[in-house]
Design an enzyme around this catalytic site. Structure first.
Site, PDB file in Angstrom:
ATOM      1  N   TYR A 158      37.742  43.792  46.291  1.00  0.00           N
ATOM      2  CA  TYR A 158      36.369  44.060  45.550  1.00  0.00           C
ATOM      3  C   TYR A 158      35.713  45.582  45.968  1.00  0.00           C
ATOM      4  O   TYR A 158      35.734  45.673  47.076  1.00  0.00           O
ATOM      5  CB  TYR A 158      35.261  43.117  45.855  1.00  0.00           C
ATOM      6  CG  TYR A 158      35.467  41.832  45.003  1.00  0.00           C
ATOM      7  CD1 TYR A 158      35.047  41.314  44.033  1.00  0.00           C
ATOM      8  CD2 TYR A 158      36.388  40.821  45.707  1.00  0.00           C
ATOM      9  CE1 TYR A 158      35.090  40.373  43.383  1.00  0.00           C
ATOM     10  CE2 TYR A 158      36.384  39.602  44.908  1.00  0.00           C
ATOM     11  CZ  TYR A 158      35.905  39.467  43.887  1.00  0.00           C
ATOM     12  OH  TYR A 158      36.077  38.198  43.208  1.00  0.00           O
ATOM     13  N   TYR A 192      42.705  36.169  46.852  1.00  0.00           N
ATOM     14  CA  TYR A 192      42.618  36.934  47.982  1.00  0.00           C
ATOM     15  C   TYR A 192      42.304  36.077  49.270  1.00  0.00           C
ATOM     16  O   TYR A 192      41.854  34.712  48.892  1.00  0.00           O
ATOM     17  CB  TYR A 192      41.763  38.100  48.093  1.00  0.00           C
ATOM     18  CG  TYR A 192      40.383  37.643  47.314  1.00  0.00           C
ATOM     19  CD1 TYR A 192      39.845  37.670  45.849  1.00  0.00           C
ATOM     20  CD2 TYR A 192      39.251  37.117  48.264  1.00  0.00           C
ATOM     21  CE1 TYR A 192      38.600  37.197  45.615  1.00  0.00           C
ATOM     22  CE2 TYR A 192      38.060  36.734  47.803  1.00  0.00           C
ATOM     23  CZ  TYR A 192      37.928  36.676  46.374  1.00  0.00           C
ATOM     24  OH  TYR A 192      36.649  36.196  45.745  1.00  0.00           O
ATOM     25  N   ARG A 213      41.410  32.244  47.973  1.00  0.00           N
ATOM     26  CA  ARG A 213      40.982  31.805  46.609  1.00  0.00           C
ATOM     27  C   ARG A 213      42.077  32.358  45.613  1.00  0.00           C
ATOM     28  O   ARG A 213      42.675  33.118  45.777  1.00  0.00           O
ATOM     29  CB  ARG A 213      39.641  32.661  46.415  1.00  0.00           C
ATOM     30  CG  ARG A 213      38.329  32.341  47.287  1.00  0.00           C
ATOM     31  CD  ARG A 213      37.118  32.625  46.577  1.00  0.00           C
ATOM     32  NE  ARG A 213      37.162  31.679  45.599  1.00  0.00           N
ATOM     33  CZ  ARG A 213      36.287  31.482  44.626  1.00  0.00           C
ATOM     34  NH1 ARG A 213      35.566  32.446  44.138  1.00  0.00           N
ATOM     35  NH2 ARG A 213      36.424  30.510  43.550  1.00  0.00           N
ATOM     36  N   HIS A 216      40.439  35.013  40.043  1.00  0.00           N
ATOM     37  CA  HIS A 216      39.504  34.507  39.160  1.00  0.00           C
ATOM     38  C   HIS A 216      38.594  35.778  38.744  1.00  0.00           C
ATOM     39  O   HIS A 216      38.807  36.708  39.092  1.00  0.00           O
ATOM     40  CB  HIS A 216      38.456  33.412  39.712  1.00  0.00           C
ATOM     41  CG  HIS A 216      37.913  34.097  40.853  1.00  0.00           C
ATOM     42  ND1 HIS A 216      38.637  34.073  42.321  1.00  0.00           N
ATOM     43  CD2 HIS A 216      36.797  34.566  41.480  1.00  0.00           C
ATOM     44  CE1 HIS A 216      37.854  34.645  43.061  1.00  0.00           C
ATOM     45  NE2 HIS A 216      36.625  34.991  42.617  1.00  0.00           N
ATOM     46  N   HIS A 218      34.621  36.868  37.829  1.00  0.00           N
ATOM     47  CA  HIS A 218      33.413  36.220  38.086  1.00  0.00           C
ATOM     48  C   HIS A 218      32.407  36.645  36.654  1.00  0.00           C
ATOM     49  O   HIS A 218      32.523  37.824  36.156  1.00  0.00           O
ATOM     50  CB  HIS A 218      32.518  36.740  39.131  1.00  0.00           C
ATOM     51  CG  HIS A 218      33.014  36.417  40.408  1.00  0.00           C
ATOM     52  ND1 HIS A 218      32.327  35.126  40.909  1.00  0.00           N
ATOM     53  CD2 HIS A 218      33.824  36.638  41.004  1.00  0.00           C
ATOM     54  CE1 HIS A 218      33.066  35.117  42.012  1.00  0.00           C
ATOM     55  NE2 HIS A 218      34.036  36.043  42.399  1.00  0.00           N
TER      56      HIS A 218
END
Lengths: 300, 300
Positions: A158, A192, A213, A216, A218
């Site tokens: 991120y 990740y 996780r 996905h 967000h």
């Protein structure tokens, strides 16, 4: 006078005051302290064990990781379950299901109108186009609603939470057009894991758990007259789809991937290579009094 | 499958494993998570409140303050009560009472033999001489035991936890002489409060509490064949003596102050001004199997 039994000490801790405190903070703190006293006594926790816990707690906070430990222990999903129950009680459990925000949101991403490119062009990966509409519960498109989107890079990183500076990479706010439409181009995110060696990873390891996780994306969808929807969509096929360390996957949020490989469609999308298309409409529930949450007990 | 009730989610959190974890960490974590789930549900904790708590927890850890919040909520004193109960069960509750270590100990203070001066001469305050012996439970002096002493300055500051660099000021390890005697000269410490504006102070304020400790001197007394004694002595007359935010005062540890003002005694002490004398013997209990604590669950 200053010799206490455990019970007398607990009473002293929970009743000592020099002035009236915040009643809710007092009540919740007293409950948590009482439970922890009982746990320490029943498990016969040793001083050395407690001191290890203190050291771990300091390390978690020093890494800013409480927002990562919490979803890993199910708390964020629990809060969503409770929000859903509140909405159900007021007959207002409509629209796209909510999903946890996670700790990696960054506010004030650049604004775009109708459509945006999310990646800054420095990464390589599978091209993704996601598009759809923001609708109210009756299916009416909501123009000028804000689709605030953020996701990981194809390598699972991120922006703003990675040493490589890449301001707002994979982060945009897209205002829907007059038809309530949004559209973005990006690269397919991957799943990740919590940072290896971090205090969160240490706990998960002691618990015999992984910290992964599934892939996905967000979203935080906001429009006047509607409660803001915080949610995620999940990419199907990820091996951790039903084994998310944050317990966040929800079946209605698993999207369908469409491989677009024919030349006319590629050209029509303004691209020069095959891509994956995700179509998804976000449905916002109407605001009701029941969804106007009470003021938080303490702004930090 | 990924739609949970709160109860199903709790079960998932507490049973998810990819390999065997540390059984004790698993059991204690499951208990704490279960209690917190119930607290969140019963108090109808709002997402915004939970997020405020996460922010506060990160701030506590970022300040390294869990070791300050914990005694403020009685945990350190509870651990002493439990240690005393263990010692009582094995018939070995002898000697000087223990008292909490607190978060301000620094290991490896300079060694001195028989006697030491603790202050570095830069502060002004009331002169203090403390002296006595380290004894075993039968009253026999223990030579070459280590009296590790640390305390606050007359202004209530601890070296190594204050911006002013003053390495090991008010911190020494004194090895007792052949008669088990120790002696030190220092300045009388004052009480102090948790740092204003710190996350610990914010919590105490919301609880309607103060964060003050009465004046005290910390000790860690060690000698081969004895469990190490961590304790404090309290200075009488302090307004917070029976209102310690850390609930640590113990009556047998409140010492007697002796004002020494006559010239011959001052000269005999090698000083040139009146001083306060504290005489205190530390009595160590014998080591027993019951006091050999199990290995900590996790070294951090």
């Amino acid at each position: 006078m200053a010799e206490y039994s455990a019970r007398e000490l607990l009473h002293a801790v929970n009743s000592t005051r020099i002035r009236e405190g915040n009643p809710r903070v007092c009540a919740i703190t007293a409950r948590i302290v009482s439970d922890l006293f009982r746990t320490i006594e029943e498990f016969d926790v040793q001083t050395s064990e407690f001191m290890s816990a203190i050291k771990w707690l300091n390390a978690v906070g020093d890494s800013g990781h409480f927002g990562l430990v919490a979803p890993g222990l199910g708390f964020d999903r629990l809060l969503d379950i409770l929000e859903d129950e509140r909405a159900r009680r007021t007959g207002n459990l409509h629209g796209t299901p909510r999903a946890i925000e996670g700790p990696l949101y960054v506010p004030d991403a650049p604004m775009a109108f109708g459509e945006a490119r999310l990646d800054d062009g420095t990464d390589e990966g599978d091209m993704l186009i996601m598009e759809g509409r923001v609708l109210d519960a009756r299916g009416t498109p909501i123009p000028a609603s804000i689709v605030d989107v953020w996701h990981a890079s194809p390598e699972g990183f991120y922006s703003h939470f990675h040493p490589k500076p890449a301001p707002y990479n994979y982060r945009r706010r897209i205002q829907t057009d007059e038809g309530g439409r949004y559209r973005f181009r990006s690269l397919m995110p991957s799943g990740y894991a919590v940072p290896p060696g971090s205090p969160t990873a240490v706990l998960l390891d002691l618990l015999g758990r992984h910290g992964r996780r599934p892939a996905h994306i967000h979203f935080m969808i906001s429009a006047p007259g509607h409660p803001t929807l915080t949610t995620q969509i999940n990419i199907p096929g990820d091996p951790y789809l039903d084994d998310d360390f944050a317990f966040a996957t929800r079946d209605p949020l698993i999207v369908t991937l469409e491989s677009v490989e024919d030349h006319p469609s590629i050209v029509a999308a303004g691209l020069d290579q095959p891509f994956t298309r995700i179509g998804f409409d976000f449905v916002l529930s109407p605001a009701t009094e029941g969804e106007l949450a009470p003021a938080p007990i303490e702004k930090w």
